[in-house]
Structure formats: structure tokens, C-alpha cells
Design a protein around this motif. Sequence first.
Motif, mmCIF file in Angstrom:
data_model
loop_
_atom_site.group_PDB
_atom_site.id
_atom_site.type_symbol
_atom_site.label_atom_id
_atom_site.label_comp_id
_atom_site.label_asym_id
_atom_site.label_seq_id
_atom_site.Cartn_x
_atom_site.Cartn_y
_atom_site.Cartn_z
ATOM 1 N N TYR A 58 -3.422 -3.799 -37.453
ATOM 2 C CA TYR A 58 -3.604 -2.992 -38.670
ATOM 3 C C TYR A 58 -3.824 -3.902 -39.877
ATOM 4 C CZ TYR A 58 -2.422 0.167 -42.521
ATOM 5 O OH TYR A 58 -2.438 0.889 -43.696
ATOM 6 N N GLU A 59 -3.020 -4.931 -39.996
ATOM 7 C CA GLU A 59 -3.157 -5.843 -41.133
ATOM 8 C C GLU A 59 -4.532 -6.499 -41.146
ATOM 9 O OE1 GLU A 59 1.530 -7.185 -41.655
ATOM 10 O OE2 GLU A 59 0.264 -8.186 -40.164
ATOM 11 N N ARG A 60 -5.006 -6.890 -39.986
ATOM 12 C CA ARG A 60 -6.318 -7.555 -39.930
ATOM 13 C C ARG A 60 -7.445 -6.612 -40.333
ATOM 14 N NH1 ARG A 60 -3.946 -10.055 -35.290
ATOM 15 N NH2 ARG A 60 -4.791 -8.412 -33.949
ATOM 16 N N PHE A 64 -4.838 -7.063 -45.040
ATOM 17 C CA PHE A 64 -3.533 -7.584 -45.452
ATOM 18 C C PHE A 64 -3.282 -8.935 -44.785
ATOM 19 C CE2 PHE A 64 -2.844 -2.950 -45.883
ATOM 20 C CZ PHE A 64 -2.368 -2.902 -47.183
ATOM 21 N N THR A 66 -1.362 -11.509 -42.555
ATOM 22 C CA THR A 66 -0.589 -11.299 -41.329
ATOM 23 C C THR A 66 0.558 -12.298 -41.266
ATOM 24 O OG1 THR A 66 -2.023 -12.777 -40.063
ATOM 25 C CG2 THR A 66 -2.595 -10.438 -40.072
ATOM 26 N N PRO A 72 3.119 -3.573 -44.808
ATOM 27 C CA PRO A 72 2.226 -3.186 -45.904
ATOM 28 C C PRO A 72 2.627 -1.818 -46.457
ATOM 29 C CG PRO A 72 0.964 -4.006 -44.027
ATOM 30 C CD PRO A 72 2.379 -3.854 -43.562
ATOM 31 N N TYR A 75 1.569 1.195 -44.410
ATOM 32 C CA TYR A 75 1.801 1.278 -42.968
ATOM 33 C C TYR A 75 2.751 2.405 -42.554
ATOM 34 C CZ TYR A 75 1.965 -0.220 -38.131
ATOM 35 O OH TYR A 75 1.858 -0.254 -36.767
ATOM 36 N N ALA A 255 -4.661 -3.936 -50.292
ATOM 37 C CA ALA A 255 -4.578 -5.299 -49.770
ATOM 38 C C ALA A 255 -5.189 -6.277 -50.764
ATOM 39 C CB ALA A 255 -5.294 -5.388 -48.421
#
Length: 310
Positions: A58-60, A64, A66, A72, A75, A255
Amino acid sequence: MTTTTPAATLTGAPALAPLLARGALLSPLKRPRPDADFPRTRLVLPGLRIDLARLAAYERVCGFATGADALPVTYPHVLGFPLAMRLMSGRDFPLPLLGLVHTSITVTRRAPMPATGTYELSVYVEGLAAHRRGTEASVVTEVRAGAASARGAAGATGPSGVAGAVGADPVWESRSTYLARHRTTAAHSPEEPAAEPPAPLPALAEWSLGGDLGRRYAAASGDRNPIHLHPLTARLFGFPRAVAHGMWTVARCLAEHGTPDAAAVRARFRAPVLLPGTVTYGAGDGRFEMRGGDGRRLHVSGEVAPYPAA
């Protein structure tokens, strides 16, 4: 805000695919109106642990950083979405799931949320309201910290803490509005003055979005609504191409923008982002937005502020 509605405790997060299918099958039977009854049960999922591999994916996809032991700000919406879908796909939810449009979200995060923490999720339908284009439902998601997470939050925020143990005030909460479009009567259709389109914020970045973005976000978030996955399935719902998830647009902006550890966020979804495509990110004075590559069409706009407000 905590409701006094009856709670139903779950042993695990519901699978999204069957809920999407159920909601699609029941949609033609729904007759939305603002004075309809709606489900009063609050769904609760205790003892939730974060899947760190899924979090990293999800972050990638959202941009955001990692590797940090912190969720985040967007999330928890992903964590609560299956519970929200269980409510909105049920027979007692009066709005049809097919065609339901996510129009806005407000988020309050009262303290950092460790990715290694344990949490309690709860989701409920707050109510229905008349909208000039139909009926809008408000769905609330709350996240409370478990004992270990509460100790970490208290250490980060001072002796009093804000997260507390399970049953205390939420460490994170959101309110999403979902619109079902339908014909309205004068009695049910509030008069809303036409809003002037806001002037563009200073453009700070331009992003080229691939045609597979919807599939990559779906894999990380679990939201496999067909309008986001392929041009063919999007066309079945009236879109010329696949559409980016609204929550991806907000997450990507945040982000880039950044948020305080304790933050209040508000975002409004203005127009869909077609894939592939190019978008422009703008920000200034605590506000952010995503526009089309030419800077004219506004897709999402929002604000970020410290919590509590100064």
C-alpha cells in the motif's frame, strides 16, 4: 463520536468479493430515499494486527515512505473498508451498492499509530441525508488502540495519552459520505447554492499514471470494484476507461503533502481520474488538490490541519 447502537463482534475481516457480489445482486431491489431506515448495528473487529507485507505494498503504490513503524493516515480506511462493505451490501442498507459514489471523507488521527500495534475496529452507519442529487449515507469508522499500542501512543503523547485502552476514545476515526443518485422531490431536495470552482493551487508535481494503477491499488487495498480494474469492466458502468480509486488520489496527495502525528484531514472527491492519464498535484496554506494534467479539471481537494486546531 461513540454510538449506543448494538454491537456485533466479528472474528475476522469479511472477504470483499462476496460482499461486492451480494451488493450488486441486491442493488436493483433498492429504492433509496433519505427517510428510509438503515442498519443500526455497529460492527466490531477486536485484536486486529497489521499485515506488514500488505502495508508495504500500500505504501509503495500510494507514494508513502516504507519501513517506518507507523501507519499512513489513510491506511485505517483500508482496514475498515470490509466492515463498511458488509453493512452497505446488506438487505437492510437502503442505497444500491452499484453506482454508489464516495463523495467525501474526514479523518481525525489523535496520535501516531504503530504498524506493529494491535487495534479494535468499529464501523457503523451514522445516518442518511437528502442531497440535491439523491440520498447520501454517512459511514463512520473508528480505531481504538489495544493495550500495547495504547502504551506506545501514551509514550509519544505524554503521560495522559490519547489512545487509552480498548473502549476509550478512538485514536483514529473517519466519516465517509456515499451518494446514491436518484430523482428527488422538492421536500427531499435541499437547495444548495452552486459553488464557485476554486482557483488552482500552486502546482508542485506532475504524475503520470499507468493503466494498471487500479489493479495495483486493488491488490494492496482489497478494493476490487470493477470500475477500477480494466477498461472493459469500467465501460459496463459508463466509464470510457478504468478509474483510479478515490482513496488512492487522497492518499497520494497526503503522501506528498505530509501530515502531523495528530491531524485532521478533509477531502472531497470532485471528478474521476481516468487511467492511464496525467495529473497535477497542487498545495498551499494547508490545502491540497489533484487536477488533470492541463490544470483545469479538479479531481480531489482537501485540507490538512493539526489536531486539535490551534
